[in-house]
Design a protein around this motif. Structure first.
Motif, PDB file in Angstrom:
ATOM      1  N   GLU A   1       6.759-127.957 -56.248  1.00 24.93           N
ATOM      2  CA  GLU A   1       6.663-128.891 -58.179  1.00 24.93           C
ATOM      3  C   GLU A   1       7.245-130.386 -58.201  1.00 24.93           C
ATOM      4  OE1 GLU A   1       6.131-124.024 -59.159  1.00 24.93           O
ATOM      5  OE2 GLU A   1       8.687-125.143 -58.450  1.00 24.93           O
ATOM      6  N   MET A   2       6.992-130.665 -58.648  1.00 19.22           N
ATOM      7  CA  MET A   2       7.838-131.898 -59.446  1.00 19.22           C
ATOM      8  C   MET A   2       8.366-131.580 -61.004  1.00 19.22           C
ATOM      9  SD  MET A   2       5.561-135.259 -58.991  1.00 19.22           S
ATOM     10  CE  MET A   2       3.762-134.828 -60.639  1.00 19.22           C
ATOM     11  N   PHE A   3       9.510-131.987 -60.764  1.00 15.90           N
ATOM     12  CA  PHE A   3      10.270-132.086 -62.034  1.00 15.90           C
ATOM     13  C   PHE A   3       9.307-132.199 -63.486  1.00 15.90           C
ATOM     14  CE2 PHE A   3      14.251-133.237 -65.148  1.00 15.90           C
ATOM     15  CZ  PHE A   3      14.533-132.083 -64.931  1.00 15.90           C
ATOM     16  N   GLY A   4       8.687-133.490 -63.470  1.00 13.35           N
ATOM     17  CA  GLY A   4       8.097-133.467 -64.467  1.00 13.35           C
ATOM     18  C   GLY A   4       8.630-133.788 -65.763  1.00 13.35           C
ATOM     19  N   ILE A   5       8.082-134.567 -66.919  1.00 13.19           N
ATOM     20  CA  ILE A   5       8.392-134.639 -68.208  1.00 13.19           C
ATOM     21  C   ILE A   5       9.046-133.653 -68.810  1.00 13.19           C
ATOM     22  CG2 ILE A   5       7.211-137.060 -68.252  1.00 13.19           C
ATOM     23  CD1 ILE A   5       5.303-136.221 -70.040  1.00 13.19           C
ATOM     24  N   GLU A   6       7.678-132.333 -68.638  1.00 20.07           N
ATOM     25  CA  GLU A   6       8.727-131.292 -69.364  1.00 20.07           C
ATOM     26  C   GLU A   6      10.295-130.431 -69.257  1.00 20.07           C
ATOM     27  OE1 GLU A   6       6.833-129.899 -72.409  1.00 20.07           O
ATOM     28  OE2 GLU A   6       5.021-131.813 -72.040  1.00 20.07           O
ATOM     29  N   ARG A   7      10.765-130.882 -67.859  1.00 22.54           N
ATOM     30  CA  ARG A   7      11.860-129.976 -67.564  1.00 22.54           C
ATOM     31  C   ARG A   7      13.070-131.382 -68.150  1.00 22.54           C
ATOM     32  NH1 ARG A   7       8.366-128.820 -63.410  1.00 22.54           N
ATOM     33  NH2 ARG A   7       9.011-126.343 -63.202  1.00 22.54           N
ATOM     34  N   LEU A   8      12.327-132.308 -68.153  1.00 23.07           N
ATOM     35  CA  LEU A   8      12.800-133.739 -68.737  1.00 23.07           C
ATOM     36  C   LEU A   8      13.566-133.794 -70.274  1.00 23.07           C
ATOM     37  CD1 LEU A   8      14.020-136.657 -67.817  1.00 23.07           C
ATOM     38  CD2 LEU A   8      12.568-137.690 -68.525  1.00 23.07           C
ATOM     39  N   GLU A   9      12.057-133.715 -71.023  1.00 20.50           N
ATOM     40  CA  GLU A   9      12.165-132.992 -72.458  1.00 20.50           C
ATOM     41  C   GLU A   9      13.763-131.795 -72.897  1.00 20.50           C
ATOM     42  OE1 GLU A   9       9.614-132.721 -75.918  1.00 20.50           O
ATOM     43  OE2 GLU A   9       8.863-132.867 -74.769  1.00 20.50           O
ATOM     44  N   THR A  10      12.837-131.086 -72.039  1.00 23.33           N
ATOM     45  CA  THR A  10      14.122-129.871 -72.393  1.00 23.33           C
ATOM     46  C   THR A  10      15.890-129.771 -71.484  1.00 23.33           C
ATOM     47  OG1 THR A  10      11.730-127.975 -71.325  1.00 23.33           O
ATOM     48  CG2 THR A  10      14.623-127.531 -71.530  1.00 23.33           C
ATOM     49  N   VAL A  11      16.203-130.246 -70.979  1.00 16.22           N
ATOM     50  CA  VAL A  11      17.344-130.990 -70.066  1.00 16.22           C
ATOM     51  C   VAL A  11      17.981-131.660 -71.719  1.00 16.22           C
ATOM     52  CG1 VAL A  11      18.568-131.852 -68.872  1.00 16.22           C
ATOM     53  CG2 VAL A  11      16.632-130.740 -68.502  1.00 16.22           C
ATOM     54  N   ILE A  12      17.167-132.730 -71.888  1.00 17.43           N
ATOM     55  CA  ILE A  12      17.730-132.969 -73.045  1.00 17.43           C
ATOM     56  C   ILE A  12      18.039-132.297 -74.654  1.00 17.43           C
ATOM     57  CG2 ILE A  12      17.411-135.581 -74.408  1.00 17.43           C
ATOM     58  CD1 ILE A  12      16.242-137.112 -71.740  1.00 17.43           C
ATOM     59  N   ARG A  13      17.251-131.906 -74.883  1.00 23.41           N
ATOM     60  CA  ARG A  13      16.972-131.698 -75.778  1.00 23.41           C
ATOM     61  C   ARG A  13      17.940-130.191 -75.954  1.00 23.41           C
ATOM     62  NH1 ARG A  13      13.549-132.569 -79.534  1.00 23.41           N
ATOM     63  NH2 ARG A  13      11.663-133.726 -79.102  1.00 23.41           N
ATOM     64  N   ARG A  14      18.178-129.627 -74.684  1.00 24.81           N
ATOM     65  CA  ARG A  14      19.067-128.482 -74.878  1.00 24.81           C
ATOM     66  C   ARG A  14      20.717-128.879 -74.965  1.00 24.81           C
ATOM     67  NH1 ARG A  14      16.715-124.832 -69.428  1.00 24.81           N
ATOM     68  NH2 ARG A  14      15.390-123.303 -70.680  1.00 24.81           N
ATOM     69  N   ARG A  15      20.631-130.216 -74.413  1.00 27.14           N
ATOM     70  CA  ARG A  15      22.351-130.765 -74.503  1.00 27.14           C
ATOM     71  C   ARG A  15      21.711-131.417 -75.657  1.00 27.14           C
ATOM     72  NH1 ARG A  15      25.408-130.206 -69.924  1.00 27.14           N
ATOM     73  NH2 ARG A  15      26.842-132.110 -70.856  1.00 27.14           N
ATOM     74  N   GLY A  16      21.164-131.959 -76.690  1.00 26.85           N
ATOM     75  CA  GLY A  16      21.228-132.944 -77.687  1.00 26.85           C
ATOM     76  C   GLY A  16      22.169-132.709 -78.596  1.00 26.85           C
ATOM     77  N   SER A  17      23.615-132.293 -78.454  1.00 33.64           N
ATOM     78  CA  SER A  17      24.972-132.717 -79.255  1.00 33.64           C
ATOM     79  C   SER A  17      25.445-133.168 -78.719  1.00 33.64           C
ATOM     80  CB  SER A  17      25.676-131.102 -80.027  1.00 33.64           C
ATOM     81  OG  SER A  17      25.424-129.992 -78.402  1.00 33.64           O
ATOM     82  N   GLY A  18      25.420-133.850 -77.017  1.00 32.64           N
ATOM     83  CA  GLY A  18      26.443-134.001 -76.660  1.00 32.64           C
ATOM     84  C   GLY A  18      26.161-136.119 -76.058  1.00 32.64           C
ATOM     85  N   SER A  19      27.058-136.661 -75.543  1.00 30.14           N
ATOM     86  CA  SER A  19      26.459-138.177 -76.120  1.00 30.14           C
ATOM     87  C   SER A  19      25.257-138.039 -75.069  1.00 30.14           C
ATOM     88  CB  SER A  19      27.620-138.938 -75.113  1.00 30.14           C
ATOM     89  OG  SER A  19      28.221-138.585 -74.316  1.00 30.14           O
TER      90      SER A  19
END
Length: 433
Positions: free
Chosen positions: A374-392
């Motif tokens: 399976e590929m990591f994909g843009i959906e997982r990329l977006e999910t990781v960033i939004r989950r850590r949205g408060s970070g720098s």
């Protein structure tokens, strides 16, 4: 026919082996070892020309030889030294190639009647060749030629095979030594090339009022073909670029350096984005072969308004993650650079609003594969960033690196990995809509 050479007695073999081993064992230089072997053979067997040829180890390993089967040679008495284009050196043709391929000794009383013979010396009439074997593998061949027909006897075969056996270990040691030196030289060159390439990438994240920006580049090999850059403009705008050269390693790195130089030479104050893309396309077409191309995204961010004008040249569309939860893809532009001379490009524009996050990435980020394929994909990329949205932005970059490595189950990447994150301060004021 020449008189037969006397058969070697066990005592003579021992003395000859000892002398040969002592002389050859003094050097780890392959050419010196091969040269001394030919000198030693001349003391026992008469010849008009002779050669010793060492097989390219890549042949044994089933690897690409770069078009050359013979890695080392020493020759005397030939009309001219065989060149790289010689069919024996490149493709293993001739009696030498046959001996190396079969591991069998060949005596040719009349070379004109031997189906494997390839002329190397115009006056040659007879030839003898024996394999050089080490560890059960044929590593080369020893060859003698005479201007006299039927010049070599079975006793000469015994001499020659003895010399081949005695020299095999020293030849193998010299080949391994050469490989170690070559590997060390390549590692040094790659280390220098890595330093040069890293100097072409941003040394630090830019400081831009109202924005938090961070980027990273992780090449698959020592050097790679991914690129990102920040290009501050005199009027306060910030140019942001990311690119991916097809392929990996040194060739891709050289093209990347060409692209960087060409991009930095453009004056965005007086040249439209579509014209810049067309110029870059033309420059790359002139400097690359037809099998190469570059995908690239270049944007020009106006900090007060948050407006980013851009051209996407066949690159993975950057993600513009809206603070409200939606996302936009920055796709306007044209095809990859260096593919079509008549390519046209249409610039686009978007607004980075307060709280928005702009994510630029190469395919090495989203095409990371796990064990299930399976590929990591843009959906997982977006999910990781939004989950850590408060970070720098730096925190977000490190989070994506950690997530992709955990997803793949390994620390390294199959493709060059490049990521740039631009976050606009949620409290920033501006005129972006």
């Amino acid at each position: 026919m020449m008189p037969p050479a006397p058969t070697l007695s066990p005592e003579a073999k021992y003395r000859l082996l000892l002398k040969l081993s002592q002389e050859i064992g003094r050097s780890l230089d392959l050419q010196e070892v091969l040269g001394y072997l030919l000198e030693s053979v001349r003391t026992a067997v008469e010849f008009d020309a002779a050669g010793v040829f060492v097989l390219n180890r890549r042949v044994q390993l089933g690897q690409d030889t770069g078009g050359r089967m013979i890695a080392g040679m020493a020759a005397v008495g030939f009309d001219e030294t065989p060149r790289d284009e010689d069919p024996m050196l490149r493709r293993g043709e001739g009696i030498i190639g046959h001996v190396i391929a079969t591991g069998q000794t060949v005596i040719a009383p009349d070379v004109r009647l031997n189906p494997h013979y390839v002329k190397g010396k115009a006056s040659t009439r007879s030839e003898i060749a024996v394999p050089i074997v080490s560890g059960g593998d044929v590593v080369g061949a020893l060859n003698l030629e005479s201007d006299t027909p039927d010049a070599f006897s079975e006793a000469d075969v015994e001499y020659l095979e003895f010399f081949a056996v005695a020299a095999a270990i020293s030849i193998e040691k010299a080949v391994l030594h050469r490989e170690v030196l070559e590997k060390h030289r390549i590692e040094q060159q790659l280390s220098i090339a890595k330093e040069v390439q890293m100097a072409l990438l941003p040394a630090a994240d830019p400081v831009l009022e109202g924005y938090d920006i961070a980027g990273t580049n992780v090449p698959t090999w020592e050097i790679g073909g991914d690129y990102f850059d920040y290009l501050p403009q005199p009027d306060g705008r910030l140019g942001v670029a990311i690119a991916d050269v097809s392929g990996k390693g040194v060739p891709a790195a050289l093209i990347m350096a060409t692209f960087r130089a060409a991009l930095r030479a453009q004056d965005v104050r007086h040249i439209a984005f579509d014209a810049i893309a067309s110029r870059l396309n033309r420059i790359l077409l002139e400097s690359m072969d037809a099998s190469r191309y570059v995908t690239a995204f270049y944007g020009l961010l106006d900090p007060p308004t948050g407006t980013i004008t851009f051209a996407n040249c066949g690159h993975n569309p950057p993600l513009l993650l809206r603070a409200a939860g939606s996302r936009d893809l920055l796709t306007s532009g044209g095809p990859a650079l260096g593919m079509w001379r008549a390519a046209t490009f249409v610039p686009g524009a978007a607004s980075v609003r307060p709280g928005d996050i702009l994510v630029l990435y190469t395919d090495g980020v989203v095409e990371v594969m796990n064990a299930a394929g399976e590929m990591f994909g843009i959906e997982r990329l977006e999910t990781v960033i939004r989950r850590r949205g408060s970070g720098s932005s730096r925190d977000l970059v490190e989070a994506v690196v950690g997530a992709t490595r955990a997803f793949a189950g390994r620390a390294g990447y199959e493709d060059d990995f490049t990521l740039v994150i631009i976050r606009r301060d949620a409290r920033a004021s501006g005129t972006a809509g």
